[in-house]
Design a protein around this motif. Structure first.
Motif, mmCIF file in Angstrom:
data_model
loop_
_atom_site.group_PDB
_atom_site.id
_atom_site.type_symbol
_atom_site.label_atom_id
_atom_site.label_comp_id
_atom_site.label_asym_id
_atom_site.label_seq_id
_atom_site.Cartn_x
_atom_site.Cartn_y
_atom_site.Cartn_z
ATOM 1 N N GLU A 161 2.749 -9.179 3.677
ATOM 2 C CA GLU A 161 2.438 -7.834 3.232
ATOM 3 C C GLU A 161 2.181 -7.815 1.730
ATOM 4 N N GLY A 162 0.929 -7.571 1.335
ATOM 5 C CA GLY A 162 0.601 -7.398 -0.066
ATOM 6 C C GLY A 162 1.071 -8.540 -0.937
ATOM 7 N N LYS A 163 1.731 -8.172 -2.037
ATOM 8 C CA LYS A 163 2.166 -9.150 -3.014
ATOM 9 C C LYS A 163 3.600 -9.632 -2.788
ATOM 10 N N VAL A 164 4.248 -9.167 -1.730
ATOM 11 C CA VAL A 164 5.638 -9.547 -1.493
ATOM 12 C C VAL A 164 5.724 -11.016 -1.096
ATOM 13 N N THR A 165 6.524 -11.765 -1.848
ATOM 14 C CA THR A 165 6.649 -13.205 -1.622
ATOM 15 C C THR A 165 8.114 -13.603 -1.560
ATOM 16 N N VAL A 166 8.431 -14.514 -0.669
ATOM 17 C CA VAL A 166 9.769 -15.092 -0.594
ATOM 18 C C VAL A 166 9.648 -16.590 -0.836
ATOM 19 N N ILE A 167 10.423 -17.091 -1.789
ATOM 20 C CA ILE A 167 10.468 -18.534 -2.035
ATOM 21 C C ILE A 167 11.499 -19.131 -1.087
ATOM 22 N N VAL A 168 11.091 -20.162 -0.352
ATOM 23 C CA VAL A 168 11.946 -20.764 0.673
ATOM 24 C C VAL A 168 12.188 -22.234 0.341
ATOM 25 N N VAL B 156 4.993 -16.594 1.995
ATOM 26 C CA VAL B 156 6.040 -17.602 1.840
ATOM 27 C C VAL B 156 5.565 -18.703 0.906
ATOM 28 N N GLU B 157 6.444 -19.087 -0.009
ATOM 29 C CA GLU B 157 6.154 -20.188 -0.929
ATOM 30 C C GLU B 157 7.271 -21.215 -0.795
ATOM 31 N N MET B 158 6.932 -22.427 -0.384
ATOM 32 C CA MET B 158 7.928 -23.471 -0.173
ATOM 33 C C MET B 158 8.198 -24.210 -1.484
ATOM 34 N N ARG B 159 9.477 -24.349 -1.828
ATOM 35 C CA ARG B 159 9.884 -25.067 -3.030
ATOM 36 C C ARG B 159 11.160 -25.857 -2.745
ATOM 37 N N SER B 160 11.494 -26.774 -3.639
ATOM 38 C CA SER B 160 12.787 -27.462 -3.582
ATOM 39 C C SER B 160 13.729 -26.717 -4.519
ATOM 40 N N LEU B 161 14.684 -26.005 -3.949
ATOM 41 C CA LEU B 161 15.589 -25.180 -4.736
ATOM 42 C C LEU B 161 16.866 -25.935 -5.078
ATOM 43 N N ASP B 162 17.377 -25.709 -6.279
ATOM 44 C CA ASP B 162 18.634 -26.328 -6.693
ATOM 45 C C ASP B 162 19.830 -25.668 -6.021
ATOM 46 N N ALA B 163 19.693 -24.395 -5.681
ATOM 47 C CA ALA B 163 20.785 -23.665 -5.027
ATOM 48 C C ALA B 163 20.185 -22.593 -4.136
ATOM 49 N N GLY B 164 20.827 -22.360 -2.990
ATOM 50 C CA GLY B 164 20.362 -21.322 -2.080
ATOM 51 C C GLY B 164 19.224 -21.771 -1.184
ATOM 52 N N ASP B 165 18.901 -20.897 -0.228
ATOM 53 C CA ASP B 165 17.840 -21.177 0.739
ATOM 54 C C ASP B 165 16.607 -20.305 0.530
ATOM 55 N N TYR B 166 16.825 -19.104 -0.025
ATOM 56 C CA TYR B 166 15.725 -18.151 -0.209
ATOM 57 C C TYR B 166 15.893 -17.437 -1.545
ATOM 58 N N VAL B 167 14.771 -17.126 -2.177
ATOM 59 C CA VAL B 167 14.779 -16.357 -3.425
ATOM 60 C C VAL B 167 13.792 -15.210 -3.269
ATOM 61 N N VAL B 168 14.257 -13.982 -3.543
ATOM 62 C CA VAL B 168 13.387 -12.815 -3.391
ATOM 63 C C VAL B 168 13.055 -12.162 -4.726
ATOM 64 N N SER B 169 13.764 -12.546 -5.785
ATOM 65 C CA SER B 169 13.449 -12.068 -7.135
ATOM 66 C C SER B 169 14.176 -12.962 -8.125
#
Length: 220
Positions: A3-10, A29-42
């Motif tokens: 939906e639009g510009k809404v993005t979740v980093i996974v 959805v944008e896939m990344r290697s995160l140092d902590a957590g599973d999802y980032v919404v802001s």
């Protein structure tokens, strides 16, 4: 489609999760290697998702506190999604231990603990948080990384550059000439003057700092 510009980093480790499949239907959805957590919404909200079984096991093997502490250090609003039912009916761990772990997350780390029914429910909650942050609150989506630990040679330069009149270039020359920070500390005024760029006045000032007794009351 998202939906639009809404993005979740996974986080890439979530690539096999059904939550990701549902998210792709709801947001970008944008896939990344995160140092902590599973999802980032802001930039301020990072999310850790755990099934009930994984949550209980993480209490037993002590992963939970470490993971949530790392999340709370990186994000202003850390969130734990607790996915599934029958949290207190499993025999793996005593209910009081579960309550104690939840109390620690909430009271000590400021973690918001949210219960969801299943993976679809988790995905819809994550999407709702993303819309709230990015559309209604107009916050950017950005993940945070752990601060990089300086290399030893960087720390050595930092220490030597603290000496009077020593630039980054001179710090490099001193370290090359004497090999270690300790070697510089033990060097005589005459030996310091053998380094290009260090005259008698500068060598004397360096020796004064390195050899004078610590007397903070004299600093003003």
């Amino acid at each position: 489609m998202g939906e639009g510009k809404v993005t979740v980093i996974v986080d890439r480790r979530e690539s096999g999760s059904n939550v990701l499949r549902w998210l792709r239907e709801l947001v970008n959805v944008e896939m990344r290697s995160l140092d902590a957590g599973d999802y980032v919404v802001s930039a301020r909200i990072g999310i850790e998702r755990k099934s009930v079984d994984d949550f209980l096991q993480s209490i037993v093997d002590r992963r939970l506190i470490r993971q949530m502490r790392e999340l709370s250090e990186l994000y202003e609003r850390p969130v734990l999604i607790l996915e599934g039912r029958d949290l207190f009916s499993r025999r793996l761990i005593h209910p009081n231990a579960i309550r104690g772990a939840l109390a620690s997350l909430i009271a000590d780390m400021g973690v918001s603990v949210v219960s969801t029914e299943d993976e679809e429910d988790s995905a819809r909650l994550i999407a709702a948080l993303a819309r709230r942050e990015q559309v209604e609150e107009r916050r950017e989506v950005a993940f945070r990384a752990k601060p990089r630990r300086p290399e030893v040679h960087e720390l050595q330069r930092f220490v030597v550059e603290g000496l009077p009149g020593v630039s980054c270039v001179l710090a490099g020359r001193l370290l090359k000439r004497f090999g270690t920070v300790e070697g510089i500390v033990l060097a005589s005024e005459k030996e310091l003057m053998e380094v290009p760029g260090i005259g008698r006045k500068k060598a004397r000032a360096i020796r004064e700092v390195l050899s004078s007794p610590y007397a903070p009351e004299q600093d003003g």
